[in-house]
Design an enzyme around this catalytic site. Structure first.
Site, short mmCIF file in Angstrom:
data_model
loop_
_atom_site.label_atom_id
_atom_site.label_comp_id
_atom_site.label_asym_id
_atom_site.label_seq_id
_atom_site.Cartn_x
_atom_site.Cartn_y
_atom_site.Cartn_z
N GLU A 173 -23.51 -23.58 -36.99
CA GLU A 173 -22.90 -22.40 -37.58
C GLU A 173 -21.46 -22.65 -38.04
OE1 GLU A 173 -23.18 -19.35 -34.49
OE2 GLU A 173 -24.78 -20.50 -33.57
N HIS A 208 -24.28 -17.63 -38.90
CA HIS A 208 -25.08 -18.01 -37.71
C HIS A 208 -26.40 -18.63 -38.18
CE1 HIS A 208 -26.86 -17.91 -33.82
NE2 HIS A 208 -25.97 -17.08 -33.29
O1 LIG Z 1 -28.41 -13.51 -29.00
P1 LIG Z 1 -27.33 -13.50 -30.05
O2 LIG Z 1 -26.39 -12.34 -29.91
O3 LIG Z 1 -27.90 -13.58 -31.45
O4 LIG Z 1 -26.47 -14.80 -29.82
C1 LIG Z 1 -27.07 -16.03 -29.75
C2 LIG Z 1 -26.07 -17.13 -29.48
O5 LIG Z 1 -25.25 -17.29 -30.61
C3 LIG Z 1 -24.39 -18.40 -30.56
O6 LIG Z 1 -23.64 -18.48 -31.74
C4 LIG Z 1 -23.44 -18.27 -29.40
O7 LIG Z 1 -22.61 -19.39 -29.33
C5 LIG Z 1 -24.25 -18.08 -28.11
O8 LIG Z 1 -23.36 -17.89 -27.02
C6 LIG Z 1 -25.21 -16.92 -28.25
O9 LIG Z 1 -26.02 -16.85 -27.09
#
Ligand SMILES: O=P(O)(O)OC[C@H]1O[C@@H](O)[C@H](O)[C@@H](O)[C@@H]1O
Length: 256
Positions: free
Chosen positions: A214, A110
């Site tokens: 990502e 991510h």
């Molecule tokens: O707030 P988090 O759990 O870190 O996620 C953030 C975002 O991460 C992204 O990878 C998703 O596609 C989104 O839908 C999500 O809102």
């Protein structure tokens, strides 16, 4: 301050064994909220001669993890730095179930990128790709032929994305080149103003200076039988980009 088990917003959280809400686990799985151990004796992994330093980490499930996701695994992560600052993350996930059962998971690196101004950023390499739009019930669409630009919330999973994607930051005159292996998909996410306001751990205008691209395996979960291992790699480099009359040569950025 980050207080476990809250995930870190920034850097490169690892989504495993579930990407997003695609299953019964907490959003993006539990791996990003765990403390990893140093892996003193990792199985051999070929070292690229350009790599100057690396560290090996390992994550194994706790008793509590096994209650939520009843599978035994060894997740090895090598974090490597090249001389020019290039970063490489190699994930190796092994099924160590002793009851003969396979397991399936979805996965993402991510990756948060810092950008000067999201409205000036272009992403190249995802033109004409199919994607699932998380904002439209995961419906499938096809991207147009132009580089991707940002003017509102984006939350898309590009399917079978190319192994190289470039994030071109005009104002910084810098291009991030993202390479991926073993990870078919690429998620692109920016929450924009409304969602930024709604997120407690995110400043109201921080969305202007970030972008997530990502490398991921989302559409088709990966399945491992006991004893099998999967490998996925993320490569990141930042290169200076010249900026002439409003256009960069995308072919040069993506193909060197
Ligand atoms: O707030 P988090 O759990 O870190 O996620 C953030 C975002 O991460 C992204 O990878 C998703 O596609 C989104 O839908 C999500 O809102």
């Amino acid at each position: 301050a980050i207080k476990p088990p809250k995930p870190f917003r920034g850097g490169i959280p690892i989504c495993f064994p579930q990407f997003g809400t695609q299953g019964n686990l907490e959003q993006h799985g539990f791996a990003r909220n765990r403390l990893w151990a140093i892996d003193d004796n990792p199985p051999p992994l070929p070292v690229n001669p350009a790599i100057k330093a690396f560290v090996d980490l390992i994550l194994k499930p706790s008793e509590d993890d096994l209650k939520m996701w009843p599978h035994s695994f060894e997740f090895r992560l090598r974090i490597a730095l090249g001389a020019g600052g290039d970063l490489s993350l190699t994930s190796r996930i092994r099924n160590t179930n002793t009851d003969g059962r396979p397991f399936s998971y979805t996965f993402a690196f991510h990756t948060y990128f810092s950008v000067s101004d999201i409205s000036e950023v272009r992403v190249e390499g995802l033109e004409t790709m199919d994607y699932l739009d998380n904002m439209k019930g995961k419906e499938r669409f096809t991207e147009q032929g132009d580089a991707i630009v940002f003017e509102s919330e984006v939350d898309k999973v590009y399917l079978a994305a190319p192994s190289k994607v470039a994030i071109i930051d005009h104002d910084m005159r810098r291009t991030f080149v993202v390479t991926k292996e073993g990870l078919p998909d690429a998620v692109v996410w920016n929450p924009w103003d409304k969602k930024a306001k709604a997120m407690q751990d995110f400043g109201d205008s921080e969305y202007k200076h970030m972008l997530c691209v990502e490398p991921a395996a989302v559409e088709k979960p990966i399945t491992l039988k006991p004893g099998e291992e999967w490998k996925g790699r993320l490569g990141l480099s930042a290169v200076p980009s010249s900026y002439c009359s409003g256009q960069l040569d995308p072919l040069k950025v993506l193909h060197g």
